[in-house]
Design an enzyme around this catalytic site. Structure first.
Site, PDB file in Angstrom:
ATOM      1  N   ARG A   1      53.144   3.337  11.760  1.00 35.84           N
ATOM      2  CA  ARG A   1      54.660   4.090  11.091  1.00 35.84           C
ATOM      3  C   ARG A   1      54.022   5.861  11.467  1.00 35.84           C
ATOM      4  NH1 ARG A   1      54.890   2.518   5.648  1.00 35.84           N
ATOM      5  NH2 ARG A   1      54.149   4.524   5.744  1.00 35.84           N
TER       6      ARG A   1
ATOM      7  N   TYR B   1      78.362  18.889  14.942  1.00 38.24           N
ATOM      8  CA  TYR B   1      78.308  18.490  14.928  1.00 38.24           C
ATOM      9  C   TYR B   1      78.414  17.096  14.589  1.00 38.24           C
ATOM     10  CZ  TYR B   1      75.929  12.708  16.675  1.00 38.24           C
ATOM     11  OH  TYR B   1      76.279  11.839  16.923  1.00 38.24           O
TER      12      TYR B   1
ATOM     13  N   ASP C   1      70.235  23.303  16.253  1.00 41.75           N
ATOM     14  CA  ASP C   1      69.999  22.266  16.794  1.00 41.75           C
ATOM     15  C   ASP C   1      70.226  22.388  18.556  1.00 41.75           C
ATOM     16  OD1 ASP C   1      71.020  19.169  18.007  1.00 41.75           O
ATOM     17  OD2 ASP C   1      72.134  18.849  16.061  1.00 41.75           O
TER      18      ASP C   1
ATOM     19  N   LYS D   1      69.928  12.778  24.518  1.00 44.02           N
ATOM     20  CA  LYS D   1      71.087  12.823  25.626  1.00 44.02           C
ATOM     21  C   LYS D   1      69.839  13.668  26.507  1.00 44.02           C
ATOM     22  CE  LYS D   1      73.735  12.057  21.894  1.00 44.02           C
ATOM     23  NZ  LYS D   1      73.684  13.081  21.218  1.00 44.02           N
TER      24      LYS D   1
HETATM   25  C1  PLP Z   1      74.259  12.887  19.672  1.00 40.42           C
HETATM   26  C2  PLP Z   1      73.493  14.132  19.096  1.00 40.42           C
HETATM   27  C3  PLP Z   1      72.652  13.826  17.379  1.00 40.42           C
HETATM   28  C4  PLP Z   1      72.279  12.853  17.168  1.00 40.42           C
HETATM   29  O1  PLP Z   1      71.788  12.284  17.548  1.00 40.42           O
HETATM   30  P1  PLP Z   1      71.199  10.790  17.910  1.00 40.42           P
HETATM   31  O2  PLP Z   1      69.931  10.290  18.855  1.00 40.42           O
HETATM   32  O3  PLP Z   1      72.267  10.082  17.672  1.00 40.42           O
HETATM   33  O4  PLP Z   1      70.988   9.853  16.431  1.00 40.42           O
HETATM   34  C5  PLP Z   1      72.746  15.555  16.965  1.00 40.42           C
HETATM   35  N1  PLP Z   1      73.302  16.611  16.971  1.00 40.42           N
HETATM   36  C6  PLP Z   1      73.979  16.395  18.791  1.00 40.42           C
HETATM   37  C7  PLP Z   1      74.016  17.872  19.121  1.00 40.42           C
HETATM   38  C8  PLP Z   1      74.205  15.689  18.911  1.00 40.42           C
HETATM   39  O5  PLP Z   1      74.493  15.547  20.856  1.00 40.42           O
END
Ligand code: PLP
Length: 389
Positions: A54, A106, A178, A203
């Site tokens: 962990r 997001y 982000d 992504k």
């Molecule tokens: C998908 C996404 C997230 C969240 O990511 P997860 O892996 O789905 O938890 C946060 N910010 C942006 C811009 C995203 O496209």
């Protein structure tokens, strides 16, 4: 034996080599998937390297170090999802902290911010961060965290990171970005003044739509340590197999990010000239209000674009029924092209009022360009748009 990429090496070199030759057990070139939950201690009085999975495991460490090399920070925490990485930012704030966040962040980030704020954990003010005067006004009162996102989702708005980071710093805030939509291949916020960068590894970083994960990289080693502390305390560190997949994805990240950006630009240019399309949001178009800033702070315009069609939800639905090469699904940055109706899918968690404010119209469709031939994707859109004739 450990090969440490140096910052003088080009991004592609770091992406190809970070974490190669790091297996002290078998000399394997590629980092093995280490699934052990716990690790032997040589001596009860002396903690060894790894202790309990962990807290950390070798595969997670190799992936995290590779991301650190790509973002240019002091340390990275690899988490179970992008949202878990974003939540680390919130965990480290004092009770009653003030957050300033992008109004068009997001949808999942919006949901988590609202839920925690309603529970009294902190307060949040949403601002259009592309409007630096509005951001400066919001930051006249002190803030603990400024949470930026550029390009934003789904309207692909561009925030001037250098200018926004300066304003955030002056207000005493930790400046976090982000960076999911571009990944470090196309934009490196730490080089532009941010303190922390978070991404959904789900992504572009992994790029194959076959795992969920997140990463948080801090510029300052103390920050990196605190976030690692929280990931261990809350148990949100990524699993070894997911780290292996994301690390494998990183090898081709520069190539994919460039190819998908090239295709997105071609699609945007095609849609921009189409009579059934009301407008296109893509920073690669000279008409986009963030075009010049994007050119300055990004090395390509990214895989994501949005466009609004005539007829609202009905107009969008007609096109979706005709498309063959775009899969109707959430997410972005994978090898396959995806299309999404933000008002019904990714941004459904927002209230109608918040959606209106963020410009998420019913007829808006968002595309994540994949690795198919651009000509095939454009031909598919062309025939689908005829449904609106
Ligand atoms: C998908 C996404 C997230 C969240 O990511 P997860 O892996 O789905 O938890 C946060 N910010 C942006 C811009 C995203 O496209």
């Amino acid at each position: 034996m450990t090969e440490k990429p140096t910052p003088t090496e080009r991004f592609e070199t770091r992406a190809a080599r970070a974490g190669i030759n790091r297996d002290p057990g078998y000399n394997s070139v590629v980092a093995p998937i280490c699934v052990s939950a716990t690790f032997i201690r040589e001596d009860a009085t002396k903690p060894g390297g790894f202790d309990y999975a962990r807290t950390n495991n070798p595969t997670r460490q190799v992936f995290a170090d590779a991301v650190t090399a790509l973002e240019g920070g002091a340390g990275t925490v690899a988490t179970t999802s992008g949202m878990a990485a974003i939540d680390l930012l919130f965990n480290d704030l004092p009770i009653g902290a003030r957050i300033v966040a992008a109004h068009d962040c997001y949808g999942g980030t919006h949901r988590l911010l609202d839920a925690r704020a309603q529970g009294g954990r902190f307060s949040v003010d949403y601002v259009d961060c592309t409007d630096l005067a509005a951001l400066a006004a919001a930051l006249e009162s002190p803030a603990h965290l400024l949470l930026l996102e550029t390009p934003s989702n789904p309207r692909i708005r561009i925030t001037d990171l250098e200018a926004a980071a300066k304003l955030g710093k002056a207000a005493g805030a930790i400046v976090a970005v982000d960076n999911t939509v571009l990944s470090p291949a196309l934009q490196r916020p730490l080089e532009l003044g941010a303190d922390v960068v978070v991404s959904s590894a789900t992504k572009l970083i992994n790029g194959h739509s076959d795992m969920i994960g997140g990463v948080l990289t801090a510029k300052d080693p103390d920050h990196a340590e605190r976030y690692a502390w929280w990931a261990n305390a809350a148990g949100t560190g990524a699993a070894a197999f997911d780290c292996f997949l994301a690390l494998r994805g990183l090898r081709t990240l520069p190539l994919r990010a460039k190819a998908q950006s090239d295709t997105a630009l071609k699609i945007a240019q095609f849609l921009d000239a189409h009579p059934h399309v009301l407008h296109v949001d893509y920073p690669g178009l000279a008409s986009h209000p963030g075009h010049e800033i994007a050119k300055r702070q990004q090395s390509a315009f990214g895989p994501l674009l949005a466009f609004e069609v005539k007829g609202g939800l009905d107009g969008g639905a007609k096109i979706l029924r005709q498309l063959n090469l775009f899969t109707l699904a959430q997410s972005l940055g994978g090898a396959e092209s995806l299309i999404n109706v933000p008002a019904l899918m990714t941004h459904k968690a927002m209230t109608q009022e918040a959606r209106d404010k963020a410009g998420v119209k019913d007829g808006l469709l968002r595309i994540s360009a994949g690795l198919e031939a651009a000509e095939d994707l454009i031909a598919d859109l062309d025939q689908a748009l005829q449904a609106l004739d």
